[in-house]
Design a protein around this motif. Sequence first.
Motif, PDB file in Angstrom:
ATOM      1  N   VAL A  81     -11.479  -0.529  24.613  1.00  0.00           N
ATOM      2  CA  VAL A  81     -10.472   0.521  24.786  1.00  0.00           C
ATOM      3  C   VAL A  81      -9.123  -0.100  25.159  1.00  0.00           C
ATOM      4  O   VAL A  81      -8.062   0.351  24.693  1.00  0.00           O
ATOM      5  CB  VAL A  81     -10.919   1.529  25.865  1.00  0.00           C
ATOM      6  N   PHE A  82      -9.149  -1.145  25.972  1.00  0.00           N
ATOM      7  CA  PHE A  82      -7.903  -1.820  26.363  1.00  0.00           C
ATOM      8  C   PHE A  82      -7.190  -2.397  25.146  1.00  0.00           C
ATOM      9  O   PHE A  82      -5.954  -2.303  25.030  1.00  0.00           O
ATOM     10  CB  PHE A  82      -8.204  -2.926  27.381  1.00  0.00           C
ATOM     11  N   LEU A  83      -7.945  -2.995  24.223  1.00  0.00           N
ATOM     12  CA  LEU A  83      -7.332  -3.543  23.007  1.00  0.00           C
ATOM     13  C   LEU A  83      -6.685  -2.438  22.172  1.00  0.00           C
ATOM     14  O   LEU A  83      -5.576  -2.607  21.651  1.00  0.00           O
ATOM     15  CB  LEU A  83      -8.382  -4.286  22.180  1.00  0.00           C
ATOM     16  N   LEU A  84      -7.379  -1.307  22.042  1.00  0.00           N
ATOM     17  CA  LEU A  84      -6.810  -0.181  21.295  1.00  0.00           C
ATOM     18  C   LEU A  84      -5.569   0.368  21.996  1.00  0.00           C
ATOM     19  O   LEU A  84      -4.594   0.747  21.336  1.00  0.00           O
ATOM     20  CB  LEU A  84      -7.853   0.931  21.150  1.00  0.00           C
ATOM     21  N   PHE A  85      -5.605   0.394  23.318  1.00  0.00           N
ATOM     22  CA  PHE A  85      -4.458   0.878  24.085  1.00  0.00           C
ATOM     23  C   PHE A  85      -3.251  -0.041  23.901  1.00  0.00           C
ATOM     24  O   PHE A  85      -2.115   0.436  23.708  1.00  0.00           O
ATOM     25  CB  PHE A  85      -4.832   0.970  25.565  1.00  0.00           C
ATOM     26  N   PHE A  88      -1.692   0.481  20.683  1.00  0.00           N
ATOM     27  CA  PHE A  88      -0.994   1.773  20.676  1.00  0.00           C
ATOM     28  C   PHE A  88       0.392   1.678  21.308  1.00  0.00           C
ATOM     29  O   PHE A  88       1.356   2.252  20.791  1.00  0.00           O
ATOM     30  CB  PHE A  88      -1.842   2.814  21.409  1.00  0.00           C
ATOM     31  N   ILE A  89       0.518   0.944  22.413  1.00  0.00           N
ATOM     32  CA  ILE A  89       1.779   0.937  23.155  1.00  0.00           C
ATOM     33  C   ILE A  89       2.750  -0.142  22.681  1.00  0.00           C
ATOM     34  O   ILE A  89       3.961  -0.002  22.868  1.00  0.00           O
ATOM     35  CB  ILE A  89       1.540   0.775  24.674  1.00  0.00           C
ATOM     36  N   LEU A 163     -11.415   7.478  19.935  1.00  0.00           N
ATOM     37  CA  LEU A 163     -11.054   8.319  18.794  1.00  0.00           C
ATOM     38  C   LEU A 163      -9.572   8.688  18.843  1.00  0.00           C
ATOM     39  O   LEU A 163      -8.899   8.736  17.801  1.00  0.00           O
ATOM     40  CB  LEU A 163     -11.916   9.578  18.800  1.00  0.00           C
ATOM     41  N   PHE A 164      -9.063   8.934  20.038  1.00  0.00           N
ATOM     42  CA  PHE A 164      -7.649   9.282  20.189  1.00  0.00           C
ATOM     43  C   PHE A 164      -6.755   8.144  19.692  1.00  0.00           C
ATOM     44  O   PHE A 164      -5.820   8.363  18.907  1.00  0.00           O
ATOM     45  CB  PHE A 164      -7.341   9.591  21.656  1.00  0.00           C
ATOM     46  N   PHE A 165      -7.025   6.929  20.160  1.00  0.00           N
ATOM     47  CA  PHE A 165      -6.182   5.794  19.777  1.00  0.00           C
ATOM     48  C   PHE A 165      -6.304   5.479  18.284  1.00  0.00           C
ATOM     49  O   PHE A 165      -5.318   5.091  17.647  1.00  0.00           O
ATOM     50  CB  PHE A 165      -6.552   4.561  20.603  1.00  0.00           C
ATOM     51  N   ILE A 166      -7.499   5.642  17.711  1.00  0.00           N
ATOM     52  CA  ILE A 166      -7.697   5.347  16.294  1.00  0.00           C
ATOM     53  C   ILE A 166      -6.984   6.372  15.420  1.00  0.00           C
ATOM     54  O   ILE A 166      -6.380   6.033  14.401  1.00  0.00           O
ATOM     55  CB  ILE A 166      -9.201   5.287  15.976  1.00  0.00           C
ATOM     56  N   MET A 167      -7.021   7.643  15.811  1.00  0.00           N
ATOM     57  CA  MET A 167      -6.327   8.673  15.038  1.00  0.00           C
ATOM     58  C   MET A 167      -4.808   8.512  15.144  1.00  0.00           C
ATOM     59  O   MET A 167      -4.073   8.930  14.252  1.00  0.00           O
ATOM     60  CB  MET A 167      -6.740  10.062  15.519  1.00  0.00           C
ATOM     61  N   LYS A 168      -4.340   7.903  16.226  1.00  0.00           N
ATOM     62  CA  LYS A 168      -2.911   7.686  16.376  1.00  0.00           C
ATOM     63  C   LYS A 168      -2.404   6.535  15.504  1.00  0.00           C
ATOM     64  O   LYS A 168      -1.195   6.371  15.334  1.00  0.00           O
ATOM     65  CB  LYS A 168      -2.572   7.398  17.852  1.00  0.00           C
TER      66      LYS A 168
END
Length: 394
Positions: A81-85, A88-89, A163-168
């Motif tokens: 999740v940290f990698l996806l975050f 994202f940022i 799912l949130f980060f992937i859809m973004k």
Amino acid sequence: MKLNNRPSDRFDWTLAFILLLFLIVSTVAIASAQTTGQYNINFVPSQIQWYVVGAAIIAVMMYFDPEQYKKAAWIIYGGGVFLLFMLFILPEGMELVARRNNAKSWFHLPGLGSIQPAEFMKTFYIIGAARLITMHNENNLNRTPQTDLLLLAKIMGLLIVPLFFIMKQPDLGTALVFIAITAALILVSGITWKIIVPLYAGTAAFGAILIWMAVYMQDFLVKTFGFSAYQFARIYSWLDPYAYPSDEGRHLITSLNAIGSGMIGGKGFQGREVYVPEAHTDFIFAIIGEDWGFIGASLVISLYFVLIYHLTRTTLQLKDPFSTYVCTGIIAMITFHVFQNVGMTIQLLPITGIPLPLISYGGSSIMGNMLALGLVFSMKFHHRTYMFSADPEE
């Protein structure tokens, strides 16, 4: 009485041989696909290199036993999740972030290439979900509808974050893989059918409504759910590709022409006549269909059946619930990948950009699948067999 099997007896030689067959199929298909001239690069050595890296990943995964993965599940999930975050940022202008096909899904590592964190997050999510289901069931031996609903809520909470980060990004195809994994895990989690049947029926109805809205209510979906124009274009080109012959429908049209022209026996190695874009990655099944025809394509699909059968058989042999849930998630992940990729090349499903596992070119895809299969190798290797008891006490 526990049997002290030798390491060579506990190693899954059958799965290793299946992976060797996939390596052969992959290199042959990529060698033919790259003759399209779209890229002036020889991808075969790189694919072999990724398989070697994948073998090293499997060796490392086998060093740890299922109990260690279970204990570290939240750390593993949180790391993913940290990698996806971070993806994202971080701004797109940075050299570290790469955007491809309108999706901000890759880290660019100088000297190493691009890495797609979502490919590894699939396995991390499976480990986290397996831990969550196992602990919930151990703490709620007396099942009630209330405890089942609580478990369902926990699983949904675990899913919604990646799912949130992937859809973004946006990456709808990968998001669908996570949903397929979740559906399989819910199915075997012990939740009562009184909850599962309405849940799955409602999800199917919601999906049908989304497709209808994609055709007739685009603006609402864009504003409410954040869908992008390219995702709608893929729906339209799927329903009627010949209405978009020079744009989104081009990939599907060339794929259908390539597979159809292969007929029964194909045209032989590098005997292709139809130009297929991205032939070495997402549309490699079209190359297999044209080169080797219906017979070759059927053999490749049969090889996947053999893989899924072997993984299912291994899952049924495992007595540890955590290991069983992990293997179930991996089976669902690979099965959905194959179904979606093959389906999109023959117009059965919309094009989503999901690679054909273990055959399509790509370091992240190969390493992600090897990471998942490394868990199966580990669980088979550390599985304890007993002479007189099917359910031993440890």
